[in-house]
Design a protein around this motif. Sequence first.
Motif, mmCIF file in Angstrom:
data_model
loop_
_atom_site.group_PDB
_atom_site.id
_atom_site.type_symbol
_atom_site.label_atom_id
_atom_site.label_comp_id
_atom_site.label_asym_id
_atom_site.label_seq_id
_atom_site.Cartn_x
_atom_site.Cartn_y
_atom_site.Cartn_z
ATOM 1 N N THR A 135 0.838 -1.201 0.000
ATOM 2 C CA THR A 135 0.000 0.000 0.000
ATOM 3 C C THR A 135 0.873 1.250 0.000
ATOM 4 O O THR A 135 0.607 2.203 -0.751
ATOM 5 C CB THR A 135 -0.945 -0.003 1.220
ATOM 6 O OG1 THR A 135 -1.720 -1.208 1.209
ATOM 7 C CG2 THR A 135 -1.883 1.195 1.188
ATOM 8 N N GLY A 136 1.911 1.280 0.822
ATOM 9 C CA GLY A 136 2.815 2.433 0.871
ATOM 10 C C GLY A 136 3.523 2.677 -0.445
ATOM 11 O O GLY A 136 3.642 3.823 -0.890
ATOM 12 N N ALA A 137 3.992 1.603 -1.085
ATOM 13 C CA ALA A 137 4.664 1.756 -2.379
ATOM 14 C C ALA A 137 3.702 2.300 -3.429
ATOM 15 O O ALA A 137 4.065 3.182 -4.226
ATOM 16 C CB ALA A 137 5.242 0.415 -2.824
ATOM 17 N N LEU A 138 2.471 1.800 -3.434
ATOM 18 C CA LEU A 138 1.482 2.304 -4.388
ATOM 19 C C LEU A 138 1.108 3.752 -4.092
ATOM 20 O O LEU A 138 0.903 4.547 -5.016
ATOM 21 C CB LEU A 138 0.240 1.412 -4.386
ATOM 22 C CG LEU A 138 0.430 0.033 -5.019
ATOM 23 C CD1 LEU A 138 -0.777 -0.861 -4.745
ATOM 24 C CD2 LEU A 138 0.688 0.145 -6.507
ATOM 25 N N LEU A 139 1.005 4.102 -2.818
ATOM 26 C CA LEU A 139 0.733 5.497 -2.451
ATOM 27 C C LEU A 139 1.849 6.416 -2.940
ATOM 28 O O LEU A 139 1.582 7.510 -3.463
ATOM 29 C CB LEU A 139 0.546 5.631 -0.946
ATOM 30 C CG LEU A 139 -0.803 5.191 -0.402
ATOM 31 C CD1 LEU A 139 -0.768 5.118 1.124
ATOM 32 C CD2 LEU A 139 -1.900 6.133 -0.856
ATOM 33 N N LEU A 140 3.091 5.998 -2.781
ATOM 34 C CA LEU A 140 4.219 6.805 -3.271
ATOM 35 C C LEU A 140 4.173 6.944 -4.790
ATOM 36 O O LEU A 140 4.365 8.047 -5.324
ATOM 37 C CB LEU A 140 5.549 6.175 -2.843
ATOM 38 C CG LEU A 140 5.966 6.399 -1.402
ATOM 39 C CD1 LEU A 140 7.230 5.590 -1.082
ATOM 40 C CD2 LEU A 140 6.211 7.875 -1.141
ATOM 41 N N TYR A 141 3.917 5.844 -5.475
ATOM 42 C CA TYR A 141 3.854 5.876 -6.940
ATOM 43 C C TYR A 141 2.768 6.836 -7.411
ATOM 44 O O TYR A 141 3.020 7.701 -8.255
ATOM 45 C CB TYR A 141 3.603 4.468 -7.501
ATOM 46 C CG TYR A 141 3.400 4.466 -8.997
ATOM 47 C CD1 TYR A 141 4.491 4.506 -9.858
ATOM 48 C CD2 TYR A 141 2.121 4.461 -9.556
ATOM 49 C CE1 TYR A 141 4.318 4.528 -11.231
ATOM 50 C CE2 TYR A 141 1.935 4.483 -10.925
ATOM 51 C CZ TYR A 141 3.039 4.517 -11.762
ATOM 52 O OH TYR A 141 2.861 4.540 -13.119
ATOM 53 N N TYR A 142 1.562 6.683 -6.873
ATOM 54 C CA TYR A 142 0.454 7.523 -7.338
ATOM 55 C C TYR A 142 0.585 8.967 -6.872
ATOM 56 O O TYR A 142 0.128 9.876 -7.563
ATOM 57 C CB TYR A 142 -0.899 6.913 -6.976
ATOM 58 C CG TYR A 142 -1.284 5.882 -8.003
ATOM 59 C CD1 TYR A 142 -1.769 6.265 -9.240
ATOM 60 C CD2 TYR A 142 -1.087 4.542 -7.767
ATOM 61 C CE1 TYR A 142 -2.071 5.345 -10.211
ATOM 62 C CE2 TYR A 142 -1.389 3.599 -8.735
ATOM 63 C CZ TYR A 142 -1.880 4.016 -9.958
ATOM 64 O OH TYR A 142 -2.170 3.095 -10.927
ATOM 65 N N SER A 143 1.209 9.203 -5.728
ATOM 66 C CA SER A 143 1.467 10.593 -5.320
ATOM 67 C C SER A 143 2.393 11.259 -6.325
ATOM 68 O O SER A 143 2.143 12.390 -6.765
ATOM 69 C CB SER A 143 2.092 10.629 -3.922
ATOM 70 O OG SER A 143 1.203 10.145 -2.968
ATOM 71 N N GLY A 144 3.456 10.563 -6.697
ATOM 72 C CA GLY A 144 4.373 11.096 -7.702
ATOM 73 C C GLY A 144 3.705 11.276 -9.056
ATOM 74 O O GLY A 144 3.911 12.284 -9.738
ATOM 75 N N TYR A 145 2.887 10.302 -9.443
ATOM 76 C CA TYR A 145 2.189 10.368 -10.727
ATOM 77 C C TYR A 145 1.254 11.574 -10.773
ATOM 78 O O TYR A 145 1.211 12.296 -11.777
ATOM 79 C CB TYR A 145 1.397 9.075 -10.955
ATOM 80 C CG TYR A 145 0.673 9.036 -12.275
ATOM 81 C CD1 TYR A 145 1.342 8.688 -13.449
ATOM 82 C CD2 TYR A 145 -0.675 9.352 -12.361
ATOM 83 C CE1 TYR A 145 0.682 8.656 -14.665
ATOM 84 C CE2 TYR A 145 -1.343 9.323 -13.575
ATOM 85 C CZ TYR A 145 -0.666 8.977 -14.729
ATOM 86 O OH TYR A 145 -1.323 8.948 -15.929
#
Length: 185
Positions: A124-134
């Motif tokens: 979940t944290g990795a996906l949150l980081l990815y989508y925040s950057g996106y």
Amino acid sequence: MHGSATPLSASAASAWLLVLLCAASGAYCLLRVRRADRRARGTAAGEAVMGFGMAAMAVPSGTGPWGPQILLAVCCGASVHALWLLRGGGHHAHHLVGTLAMAYMALSATAGHGHGRAGLPLVTGALLLYYSGYVLLGGARLAAAGGAPYAAAGPGGRGADGAGELVRACRLAMGMGMLAMLLSM
């Protein structure tokens, strides 16, 4: 992926707005499939599937026929399609991440972790980081494109990647929707 479907709750109202936003983005991408050339058709179709899949996932719990198992099957099928299209490169890597993220959220819901409960914190944290950057990068690109003269984008108002401002806005809206759903886990 949200709370109860109580008509007066703010959570339900925001969930239905997210459903509407994602469905509208999916519908626009579906229209793009009809107008696109053969090369761009796969990208537009992938974005349409993402938009409609996200709309189905955002429906408040207890509403509609969409069970987590059906969503998981659809998301896994979309992941296979994105993997197939990845051989062409470009935006398909993002589609693969998105479909896998949706499959992860559907899997969390089938395992009893969805609807307000956390999935695996590292994923979940990795996906949150990815989508925040996106979302931040997409917003910056959209703002930069809006500041430039419209004619400078090329014929038809399209940039180098073939996407006009409306396409970028749809991608940004879907990215924000995915971020909102991940935050609700």
